[in-house]
Design a protein around this motif. Structure first.
Motif, PDB file in Angstrom:
ATOM      1  N   ILE A 161       0.836  -1.209   0.000  1.00 15.05           N
ATOM      2  CA  ILE A 161       0.000   0.000   0.000  1.00 15.05           C
ATOM      3  C   ILE A 161       0.871   1.258   0.000  1.00 15.05           C
ATOM      4  CG2 ILE A 161      -1.660   1.358   1.347  1.00 15.05           C
ATOM      5  CD1 ILE A 161      -2.822  -1.340   2.326  1.00 15.05           C
ATOM      6  N   MET A 162       1.918   1.263   0.810  1.00 21.22           N
ATOM      7  CA  MET A 162       2.815   2.426   0.874  1.00 21.22           C
ATOM      8  C   MET A 162       3.565   2.625  -0.441  1.00 21.22           C
ATOM      9  SD  MET A 162       4.352   2.477   4.757  1.00 21.22           S
ATOM     10  CE  MET A 162       4.647   0.721   4.915  1.00 21.22           C
ATOM     11  N   ALA A 163       3.976   1.533  -1.066  1.00 21.99           N
ATOM     12  CA  ALA A 163       4.697   1.626  -2.343  1.00 21.99           C
ATOM     13  C   ALA A 163       3.796   2.217  -3.425  1.00 21.99           C
ATOM     14  CB  ALA A 163       5.198   0.250  -2.771  1.00 21.99           C
ATOM     15  N   ILE A 164       2.553   1.731  -3.508  1.00 20.02           N
ATOM     16  CA  ILE A 164       1.605   2.241  -4.504  1.00 20.02           C
ATOM     17  C   ILE A 164       1.283   3.711  -4.231  1.00 20.02           C
ATOM     18  CG2 ILE A 164      -0.731   2.010  -5.427  1.00 20.02           C
ATOM     19  CD1 ILE A 164      -0.498  -1.013  -4.806  1.00 20.02           C
ATOM     20  N   SER A 165       1.133   4.060  -2.945  1.00 20.98           N
ATOM     21  CA  SER A 165       0.855   5.451  -2.569  1.00 20.98           C
ATOM     22  C   SER A 165       1.980   6.368  -3.016  1.00 20.98           C
ATOM     23  CB  SER A 165       0.670   5.559  -1.052  1.00 20.98           C
ATOM     24  OG  SER A 165      -0.417   4.785  -0.604  1.00 20.98           O
ATOM     25  N   ALA A 166       3.222   5.900  -2.887  1.00 16.78           N
ATOM     26  CA  ALA A 166       4.376   6.702  -3.320  1.00 16.78           C
ATOM     27  C   ALA A 166       4.353   6.904  -4.833  1.00 16.78           C
ATOM     28  CB  ALA A 166       5.671   6.016  -2.904  1.00 16.78           C
ATOM     29  N   HIS A 167       3.967   5.872  -5.586  1.00 16.53           N
ATOM     30  CA  HIS A 167       3.891   5.982  -7.043  1.00 16.53           C
ATOM     31  C   HIS A 167       2.799   6.976  -7.468  1.00 16.53           C
ATOM     32  CE1 HIS A 167       6.785   2.905  -7.191  1.00 16.53           C
ATOM     33  NE2 HIS A 167       5.986   1.859  -7.108  1.00 16.53           N
ATOM     34  N   ILE A 168       1.654   6.912  -6.787  1.00 17.96           N
ATOM     35  CA  ILE A 168       0.562   7.849  -7.088  1.00 17.96           C
ATOM     36  C   ILE A 168       1.001   9.280  -6.773  1.00 17.96           C
ATOM     37  CG2 ILE A 168      -1.777   8.575  -6.449  1.00 17.96           C
ATOM     38  CD1 ILE A 168      -2.407   5.609  -5.900  1.00 17.96           C
ATOM     39  N   SER A 169       1.661   9.441  -5.643  1.00 20.98           N
ATOM     40  CA  SER A 169       2.149  10.768  -5.245  1.00 20.98           C
ATOM     41  C   SER A 169       3.155  11.305  -6.259  1.00 20.98           C
ATOM     42  CB  SER A 169       2.789  10.693  -3.857  1.00 20.98           C
ATOM     43  OG  SER A 169       3.182  11.974  -3.399  1.00 20.98           O
ATOM     44  N   ARG A 170       3.987  10.435  -6.788  1.00 18.28           N
ATOM     45  CA  ARG A 170       4.967  10.861  -7.806  1.00 18.28           C
ATOM     46  C   ARG A 170       4.248  11.316  -9.083  1.00 18.28           C
ATOM     47  NH1 ARG A 170      10.293  10.559  -8.640  1.00 18.28           N
ATOM     48  NH2 ARG A 170      10.623   9.424  -6.689  1.00 18.28           N
ATOM     49  N   ALA A 171       3.170  10.622  -9.445  1.00 20.61           N
ATOM     50  CA  ALA A 171       2.392  11.024 -10.612  1.00 20.61           C
ATOM     51  C   ALA A 171       1.732  12.382 -10.390  1.00 20.61           C
ATOM     52  CB  ALA A 171       1.332   9.969 -10.916  1.00 20.61           C
ATOM     53  N   MET A 172       1.220  12.616  -9.174  1.00 20.92           N
ATOM     54  CA  MET A 172       0.601  13.896  -8.838  1.00 20.92           C
ATOM     55  C   MET A 172       1.639  15.020  -8.828  1.00 20.92           C
ATOM     56  SD  MET A 172      -1.971  12.583  -5.811  1.00 20.92           S
ATOM     57  CE  MET A 172      -2.779  14.161  -5.568  1.00 20.92           C
ATOM     58  N   ARG A 173       2.826  14.708  -8.360  1.00 19.38           N
ATOM     59  CA  ARG A 173       3.904  15.708  -8.351  1.00 19.38           C
ATOM     60  C   ARG A 173       4.320  16.066  -9.770  1.00 19.38           C
ATOM     61  NH1 ARG A 173       9.958  14.820  -5.912  1.00 19.38           N
ATOM     62  NH2 ARG A 173      10.053  13.587  -7.807  1.00 19.38           N
ATOM     63  N   TRP A 174       4.310  15.085 -10.653  1.00 17.76           N
ATOM     64  CA  TRP A 174       4.654  15.351 -12.058  1.00 17.76           C
ATOM     65  C   TRP A 174       3.612  16.262 -12.697  1.00 17.76           C
ATOM     66  CZ3 TRP A 174       4.657  11.432 -16.687  1.00 17.76           C
ATOM     67  CH2 TRP A 174       5.435  11.964 -17.727  1.00 17.76           C
ATOM     68  N   LYS A 175       2.335  16.055 -12.350  1.00 16.28           N
ATOM     69  CA  LYS A 175       1.274  16.928 -12.856  1.00 16.28           C
ATOM     70  C   LYS A 175       1.519  18.383 -12.448  1.00 16.28           C
ATOM     71  CE  LYS A 175      -3.065  16.098 -12.247  1.00 16.28           C
ATOM     72  NZ  LYS A 175      -3.663  16.604 -13.500  1.00 16.28           N
ATOM     73  N   ILE A 176       2.001  18.572 -11.228  1.00 19.38           N
ATOM     74  CA  ILE A 176       2.286  19.919 -10.735  1.00 19.38           C
ATOM     75  C   ILE A 176       3.394  20.568 -11.556  1.00 19.38           C
ATOM     76  CG2 ILE A 176       3.218  21.224  -8.757  1.00 19.38           C
ATOM     77  CD1 ILE A 176       1.792  19.201  -6.929  1.00 19.38           C
TER      78      ILE A 176
ATOM     79  N   ILE B 267       4.080  19.843 -14.705  1.00 18.20           N
ATOM     80  CA  ILE B 267       3.619  20.035 -16.087  1.00 18.20           C
ATOM     81  C   ILE B 267       2.667  21.221 -16.203  1.00 18.20           C
ATOM     82  CG2 ILE B 267       2.306  18.959 -17.982  1.00 18.20           C
ATOM     83  CD1 ILE B 267       3.326  16.242 -16.946  1.00 18.20           C
ATOM     84  N   HIS B 268       1.893  21.473 -15.170  1.00 17.69           N
ATOM     85  CA  HIS B 268       0.838  22.494 -15.219  1.00 17.69           C
ATOM     86  C   HIS B 268       1.319  23.877 -15.666  1.00 17.69           C
ATOM     87  CE1 HIS B 268      -2.396  25.159 -13.648  1.00 17.69           C
ATOM     88  NE2 HIS B 268      -3.159  24.187 -14.134  1.00 17.69           N
ATOM     89  N   PRO B 269       2.480  24.385 -15.185  1.00 21.67           N
ATOM     90  CA  PRO B 269       2.947  25.709 -15.632  1.00 21.67           C
ATOM     91  C   PRO B 269       3.249  25.783 -17.131  1.00 21.67           C
ATOM     92  CG  PRO B 269       4.073  25.056 -13.617  1.00 21.67           C
ATOM     93  CD  PRO B 269       3.339  23.859 -14.118  1.00 21.67           C
ATOM     94  N   LEU B 270       3.390  24.634 -17.786  1.00 24.08           N
ATOM     95  CA  LEU B 270       3.643  24.627 -19.225  1.00 24.08           C
ATOM     96  C   LEU B 270       2.366  24.887 -20.023  1.00 24.08           C
ATOM     97  CD1 LEU B 270       5.972  21.479 -19.415  1.00 24.08           C
ATOM     98  CD2 LEU B 270       6.674  23.867 -19.517  1.00 24.08           C
ATOM     99  N   GLY B 271       1.238  24.926 -19.313  1.00 24.04           N
ATOM    100  CA  GLY B 271      -0.027  25.194 -19.992  1.00 24.04           C
ATOM    101  C   GLY B 271      -0.819  23.946 -20.317  1.00 24.04           C
ATOM    102  N   TYR B 272      -0.480  22.821 -19.684  1.00 28.51           N
ATOM    103  CA  TYR B 272      -1.163  21.559 -19.940  1.00 28.51           C
ATOM    104  C   TYR B 272      -1.656  20.971 -18.616  1.00 28.51           C
ATOM    105  CZ  TYR B 272       1.348  21.965 -24.362  1.00 28.51           C
ATOM    106  OH  TYR B 272       1.854  22.419 -25.554  1.00 28.51           O
ATOM    107  N   ASN B 273      -2.738  20.215 -18.688  1.00 24.76           N
ATOM    108  CA  ASN B 273      -3.299  19.603 -17.485  1.00 24.76           C
ATOM    109  C   ASN B 273      -3.640  18.139 -17.759  1.00 24.76           C
ATOM    110  OD1 ASN B 273      -4.285  19.396 -14.856  1.00 24.76           O
ATOM    111  ND2 ASN B 273      -6.355  19.981 -15.470  1.00 24.76           N
ATOM    112  N   PRO B 274      -2.627  17.282 -17.810  1.00 18.61           N
ATOM    113  CA  PRO B 274      -2.867  15.860 -18.107  1.00 18.61           C
ATOM    114  C   PRO B 274      -3.664  15.192 -16.987  1.00 18.61           C
ATOM    115  CG  PRO B 274      -0.627  16.180 -17.343  1.00 18.61           C
ATOM    116  CD  PRO B 274      -1.214  17.551 -17.532  1.00 18.61           C
ATOM    117  N   SER B 275      -4.357  14.128 -17.317  1.00 21.79           N
ATOM    118  CA  SER B 275      -5.136  13.399 -16.312  1.00 21.79           C
ATOM    119  C   SER B 275      -4.209  12.620 -15.388  1.00 21.79           C
ATOM    120  CB  SER B 275      -6.104  12.434 -16.995  1.00 21.79           C
ATOM    121  OG  SER B 275      -5.393  11.386 -17.640  1.00 21.79           O
ATOM    122  N   LEU B 276      -4.647  12.435 -14.145  1.00 22.72           N
ATOM    123  CA  LEU B 276      -3.863  11.663 -13.183  1.00 22.72           C
ATOM    124  C   LEU B 276      -3.727  10.213 -13.650  1.00 22.72           C
ATOM    125  CD1 LEU B 276      -2.385  11.428 -10.485  1.00 22.72           C
ATOM    126  CD2 LEU B 276      -4.604  11.015  -9.384  1.00 22.72           C
ATOM    127  N   PHE B 277      -4.765   9.706 -14.306  1.00 20.99           N
ATOM    128  CA  PHE B 277      -4.713   8.333 -14.819  1.00 20.99           C
ATOM    129  C   PHE B 277      -3.547   8.178 -15.799  1.00 20.99           C
ATOM    130  CE2 PHE B 277      -5.720   5.393 -18.284  1.00 20.99           C
ATOM    131  CZ  PHE B 277      -5.852   4.216 -17.578  1.00 20.99           C
TER     132      PHE B 277
END
Length: 337
Positions: free
Chosen positions: A54-69, A71-81
């Motif tokens: 559970i902790m490993a998967i949570s870390a992977h999800i958090s990394r994906a959310m951090r990547w979205k952050i 990317i956002h200033p570039l003018g794009y908003n990709p889905s978390l999926f």
């Protein structure tokens, strides 16, 4: 030598080294040590692996959310999926060929979210630089909280390395790398001056411009606190996975967060050096645990257990989300068209 053949040879080399390390670890064990290894794993409390997963998967999800952050200033908003799927696909690729995963996840997200790949690569470069800085800080904290134990180990290791032939080889490699880098920079600058309007020069200029924009995206980042919060969460999950994992094997269950810090420090290097840490991860863990008077077979048993969990998650989620990402995005494209 063409690119595909070189890639195959690189993969074969790293995989071969990993397989050799696994074989070597078992081959050098005496019968008594092998029995201790088997006993530790056969009597492990595998229920405690569930929170580790559970902790490993949570870390992977958090990394994906951090990547979205990022990317956002570039003018794009990709889905978390899509970002999560690309992160897991990247980890899956890294299990077979080191650092290829970063390129793959940029390529995949660029395809499905219509974002320039060079800009995404810039965010990955910044992410890696930032993670390296965090890792160096983590090493410093690990040494500070157990200076006497870890400090003497590092001092002894450095002394042995300096007086060995490996130090001379490493120094020569560093010098060669610096010289090659300087020559490449000089060549690129002269090429741009002489061929500023050629198609190749224009494409290279656009690539480096996009890369630079991706790296400097942090200046435009509005969610810096969330970015730092995700970074702290990711490293905390990495640490707690090892700490909770200690309790799965009786012989190492008494170890605390200080030992978990030491294990994470060296195990991270093993994961970087070898594809998915194959062979190197358990050995690195065993070497660290020797400092805490844990017998090597027990240390390797714990190392194989943690490596197995990590690899299982990457393989399972990497394959599943790679397939899901393709079909989900294909369905969206078909709906639009």
């Amino acid at each position: 030598m063409n690119k595909r053949l070189r890639t195959i040879l690189n993969y074969t080399l790293f995989l071969g080294i990993g397989v050799f390390l696994v074989w070597w670890q078992f081959h050098k064990m005496t019968n008594a040590e092998l029995e201790k290894f088997k006993f530790a794993l056969s009597n492990a409390n595998y229920w405690l692996i569930i929170p580790v997963i559970i902790m490993a998967i949570s870390a992977h999800i958090s990394r994906a959310m951090r990547w979205k952050i990022l990317i956002h200033p570039l003018g794009y908003n990709p889905s978390l999926f899509n970002t999560f799927s690309c992160v897991m696909s990247g980890y899956l690729a890294n299990s077979f060929l080191p650092r290829f995963g970063e390129i793959l996840r940029c390529t995949l997200l660029a395809r499905y979210e219509k974002i320039p790949a060079e800009k995404l690569l810039g965010t990955i470069v910044f992410e890696r630089i930032f993670d390296l800085l965090c890792y160096l800080i983590f090493i410093g904290l690990t040494i500070l909280i157990q200076f006497k134990l870890v400090g003497s180990f590092i001092e002894e290791s450095l002394e042995n390395f300096i007086h060995s032939s490996s130090a001379e080889i490493a120094l020569i490699k560093i010098i060669i790398a610096i010289v090659v880098l300087i020559l490449v920079i000089i060549f690129i600058r002269r090429f741009f001056k002489k061929n500023s309007t050629s198609p190749i020069a224009v494409r290279l200029r656009n690539f480096f411009t996009g890369l630079s924009e991706g790296i400097t995206t942090v200046k435009k980042m509005k969610q810096r606190r969330w970015f730092l919060a995700h970074t702290f969460f990711i490293w905390t999950m990495y640490l707690l996975q090892i700490y909770v994992g200690f309790n799965a094997i009786k012989e190492v269950s008494h170890l605390g967060l200080d030992a978990a810090c030491s294990v994470l420090t060296l195990a991270t290097i093993a994961m970087i050096v070898m594809p998915g840490g194959l062979g190197a991860f358990p050995k690195a863990v065993a070497w660290v645990l020797l400092l805490y008077s844990i017998e090597e077979p027990i240390g390797e048993a714990f190392g194989f257990l943690m490596w197995g969990v990590t690899t299982f998650i990457v393989l399972l989620f990497g394959i599943i989300f790679s397939v899901l990402m393709y079909y989900v995005n294909k369905k969206k494209q078909d709906a639009i068209s």
